[in-house]
Motif scaffolding. Structure first.
Motif, PDB file in Angstrom:
ATOM      1  N   UNK A 148     -13.621   2.434 -54.745  1.00 51.63           N
ATOM      2  CA  UNK A 148     -15.122   3.278 -54.287  1.00 51.63           C
ATOM      3  C   UNK A 148     -15.659   2.147 -53.420  1.00 51.63           C
ATOM      4  N   UNK A 149     -16.528   2.625 -52.333  1.00 50.46           N
ATOM      5  CA  UNK A 149     -17.090   2.074 -51.393  1.00 50.46           C
ATOM      6  C   UNK A 149     -18.571   2.334 -51.492  1.00 50.46           C
ATOM      7  N   UNK A 150     -19.173   3.416 -52.128  1.00 55.60           N
ATOM      8  CA  UNK A 150     -20.445   3.632 -52.064  1.00 55.60           C
ATOM      9  C   UNK A 150     -20.757   3.608 -53.388  1.00 55.60           C
ATOM     10  N   UNK A 151     -22.100   2.534 -53.659  1.00 51.59           N
ATOM     11  CA  UNK A 151     -22.666   2.202 -54.853  1.00 51.59           C
ATOM     12  C   UNK A 151     -24.112   2.152 -54.678  1.00 51.59           C
ATOM     13  N   UNK A 152     -24.639   2.476 -55.748  1.00 52.95           N
ATOM     14  CA  UNK A 152     -26.377   2.643 -55.629  1.00 52.95           C
ATOM     15  C   UNK A 152     -26.982   1.131 -55.457  1.00 52.95           C
ATOM     16  N   UNK A 153     -27.889   1.095 -54.781  1.00 54.36           N
ATOM     17  CA  UNK A 153     -28.755  -0.129 -54.469  1.00 54.36           C
ATOM     18  C   UNK A 153     -29.713  -0.491 -55.838  1.00 54.36           C
ATOM     19  N   UNK A 154     -29.714   0.652 -56.592  1.00 53.80           N
ATOM     20  CA  UNK A 154     -30.545   0.461 -57.786  1.00 53.80           C
ATOM     21  C   UNK A 154     -30.020   0.608 -58.960  1.00 53.80           C
ATOM     22  N   UNK A 188      -2.157   5.025 -61.304  1.00 51.18           N
ATOM     23  CA  UNK A 188      -2.507   5.730 -60.282  1.00 51.18           C
ATOM     24  C   UNK A 188      -3.548   6.854 -60.888  1.00 51.18           C
ATOM     25  N   UNK A 189      -3.194   7.385 -62.015  1.00 52.11           N
ATOM     26  CA  UNK A 189      -4.090   8.576 -62.441  1.00 52.11           C
ATOM     27  C   UNK A 189      -5.713   7.964 -63.068  1.00 52.11           C
ATOM     28  N   UNK A 190      -5.200   6.534 -63.700  1.00 55.92           N
ATOM     29  CA  UNK A 190      -6.621   6.194 -64.057  1.00 55.92           C
ATOM     30  C   UNK A 190      -7.641   5.577 -63.081  1.00 55.92           C
ATOM     31  N   UNK A 191      -7.075   5.032 -62.010  1.00 53.51           N
ATOM     32  CA  UNK A 191      -7.730   4.500 -61.001  1.00 53.51           C
ATOM     33  C   UNK A 191      -8.454   5.673 -60.179  1.00 53.51           C
ATOM     34  N   UNK A 192      -7.762   6.743 -59.997  1.00 55.97           N
ATOM     35  CA  UNK A 192      -8.360   8.044 -59.312  1.00 55.97           C
ATOM     36  C   UNK A 192      -9.349   8.700 -60.173  1.00 55.97           C
ATOM     37  N   UNK A 193      -9.115   8.569 -61.535  1.00 55.63           N
ATOM     38  CA  UNK A 193     -10.355   8.993 -62.358  1.00 55.63           C
ATOM     39  C   UNK A 193     -11.790   8.345 -62.188  1.00 55.63           C
ATOM     40  N   UNK A 194     -11.381   6.827 -62.277  1.00 51.96           N
ATOM     41  CA  UNK A 194     -12.565   6.042 -61.841  1.00 51.96           C
ATOM     42  C   UNK A 194     -13.250   6.608 -60.711  1.00 51.96           C
ATOM     43  N   UNK A 195     -12.447   6.555 -59.603  1.00 52.60           N
ATOM     44  CA  UNK A 195     -13.230   7.035 -58.298  1.00 52.60           C
ATOM     45  C   UNK A 195     -13.818   8.387 -58.309  1.00 52.60           C
ATOM     46  N   UNK A 196     -13.219   9.383 -58.965  1.00 50.95           N
ATOM     47  CA  UNK A 196     -13.910  10.609 -59.041  1.00 50.95           C
ATOM     48  C   UNK A 196     -15.256  10.582 -59.803  1.00 50.95           C
ATOM     49  N   UNK A 197     -15.271   9.748 -61.177  1.00 53.51           N
ATOM     50  CA  UNK A 197     -16.544   9.471 -61.818  1.00 53.51           C
ATOM     51  C   UNK A 197     -17.377   8.711 -60.997  1.00 53.51           C
ATOM     52  N   UNK A 198     -17.177   7.865 -60.328  1.00 51.93           N
ATOM     53  CA  UNK A 198     -18.057   7.191 -59.447  1.00 51.93           C
ATOM     54  C   UNK A 198     -18.717   8.045 -58.370  1.00 51.93           C
ATOM     55  N   UNK A 199     -17.793   8.699 -57.714  1.00 53.68           N
ATOM     56  CA  UNK A 199     -18.373   9.585 -56.832  1.00 53.68           C
ATOM     57  C   UNK A 199     -19.618  10.730 -57.354  1.00 53.68           C
ATOM     58  N   UNK A 200     -19.356  10.829 -58.889  1.00 49.58           N
ATOM     59  CA  UNK A 200     -20.452  11.716 -59.308  1.00 49.58           C
ATOM     60  C   UNK A 200     -21.519  11.152 -59.627  1.00 49.58           C
ATOM     61  N   UNK A 201     -21.388   9.895 -60.499  1.00 51.80           N
ATOM     62  CA  UNK A 201     -22.491   9.168 -60.993  1.00 51.80           C
ATOM     63  C   UNK A 201     -23.242   8.209 -60.144  1.00 51.80           C
ATOM     64  N   UNK A 203     -23.137   4.786 -59.554  1.00 46.34           N
ATOM     65  CA  UNK A 203     -23.536   3.519 -60.115  1.00 46.34           C
ATOM     66  C   UNK A 203     -23.802   2.391 -59.300  1.00 46.34           C
ATOM     67  N   UNK A 204     -24.442   1.601 -59.716  1.00 51.73           N
ATOM     68  CA  UNK A 204     -24.259   0.440 -58.752  1.00 51.73           C
ATOM     69  C   UNK A 204     -23.221  -0.364 -59.243  1.00 51.73           C
ATOM     70  N   UNK A 205     -23.051  -1.463 -58.474  1.00 52.03           N
ATOM     71  CA  UNK A 205     -21.870  -2.191 -58.821  1.00 52.03           C
ATOM     72  C   UNK A 205     -21.665  -2.895 -60.019  1.00 52.03           C
ATOM     73  N   UNK A 206     -22.660  -3.678 -60.552  1.00 51.81           N
ATOM     74  CA  UNK A 206     -22.771  -4.143 -61.657  1.00 51.81           C
ATOM     75  C   UNK A 206     -22.584  -3.169 -62.961  1.00 51.81           C
ATOM     76  N   UNK A 207     -23.129  -2.016 -62.749  1.00 51.31           N
ATOM     77  CA  UNK A 207     -22.826  -1.074 -63.735  1.00 51.31           C
ATOM     78  C   UNK A 207     -21.378  -0.421 -63.760  1.00 51.31           C
ATOM     79  N   UNK A 208     -20.886  -0.305 -62.552  1.00 51.67           N
ATOM     80  CA  UNK A 208     -19.542   0.159 -62.412  1.00 51.67           C
ATOM     81  C   UNK A 208     -18.612  -1.122 -63.145  1.00 51.67           C
TER      82      UNK A 208
END
Length: 303
Positions: A148-154, A188-201, A203-208
């Protein structure tokens, strides 16, 4: 006829006719050759070498300036202004001396060349750095699962309710965690699940990274923890996981199998096509996602 003989030609017409006659008698090639030879004599092609004796510097400045087209023009203009001042009895203290003009011109040329050399050197260094960074980060360009390349700043997880929502969204259940076992979820399934969850939530990088530790177990947990402690970025962490746990055949192995593949008599057409497409996809995976990969896939699957 007599009247015509008495008509006199105007003086301006006679002068024009004489001028035309004189021009027609000139050889234009000789005129151009003469001008060209004069220019070549005034402006030599080779710059003088730097003298070792300080007393020879004024002569070097003048010779250097005369060898440059613009410098040659400046010298001529300065000389003409000096001569005009002498003829008209004008004081010359406001005019620059010829030696100062030549030395200033040489200094200006030196500064300009240093500026160009500095820009060229910087462009070369930047180009080398860009090439090196592309080579070092090629694994991020051609990765099968992009991080993922989009993360929250806060921070996003500010309440227990938000934490509970994040835990439900990310693959934190025992059946969803990645442990590297062949019986569990593949990488592959695991990393894609992480990307999907990150696109929904979002999170910031540290939280991720904190939630990522809750999504892995066993040896993978230790690997992720070490990467975080060494301050590896998320693309490098993804690359480490894919390198260790992506057990699919390499593109070179898939090419060898595909080149020598012969469909067994007992196989159905559907199974043969499916296997060829699978091998072709692995062969094309060596290229980044785009038209080149699509073209290779089409070529390998049809030849």
């Amino acid at each position: 006829m007599k009247l015509l003989g008495k008509v006199k030609m105007p003086s301006n017409l006679s002068s024009r006719s004489s001028s035309i006659a004189s021009l027609s008698s000139l050889n234009l090639d000789e005129v151009f050759d003469t001008e060209q030879s004069t220019i070549e004599k005034v402006v030599p092609d080779i710059e003088p070498s730097m003298p070792t004796d300080a007393g020879d510097m004024p002569a070097y400045y003048k010779k250097f300036t005369m060898s440059h087209p613009l410098g040659n023009l400046l010298v001529r203009l300065t000389s003409m202004n000096t001569e005009l001042c002498k003829k008209n009895n004008i004081k010359e203290h406001d005019l620059p001396e010829l030696g100062d003009v030549c030395s200033s011109f040489v200094e200006a040329i030196r500064l300009e060349r240093n500026k160009v050399a500095s820009k060229l050197s910087k462009a070369t260094v930047d180009l080398e750095d860009n090439i090196l960074m592309k080579e070092l980060n090629f694994h991020n360009i051609n990765t099968p699962v992009k991080p993922p390349i989009v993360f929250s700043q806060i921070p996003i997880i500010t309440t227990p309710a938000k934490m509970a929502e994040v835990i439900k969204t990310f693959p934190t259940k025992s059946s969803q965690k990645f442990s590297g076992s062949s019986n569990g979820v593949n990488i592959l399934e695991f990393l894609n699940s992480l990307n999907t969850a990150q696109s929904i939530m979002n999170l910031s990088k540290s939280e991720f990274l904190q939630i990522l530790l809750k999504c892995v177990s066993g040896k993978v947990y230790g690997l992720v923890l070490e990467c975080i402690s060494y301050e590896h970025d998320i693309p490098d962490l993804y690359h480490s996981l894919l390198t260790l746990y992506d057990n699919r055949m390499s593109s070179s192995s898939a090419r060898r199998i595909l080149m020598s593949y012969k469909a067994p008599k007992s196989a159905t057409m559907t199974k043969v096509q499916s296997y060829i497409l699978e091998l072709s996809s692995r062969v094309a995976s060596q290229l980044p996602v785009g038209k080149s990969r699509t073209s290779m896939f089409n070529i390998e699957s049809t030849n």
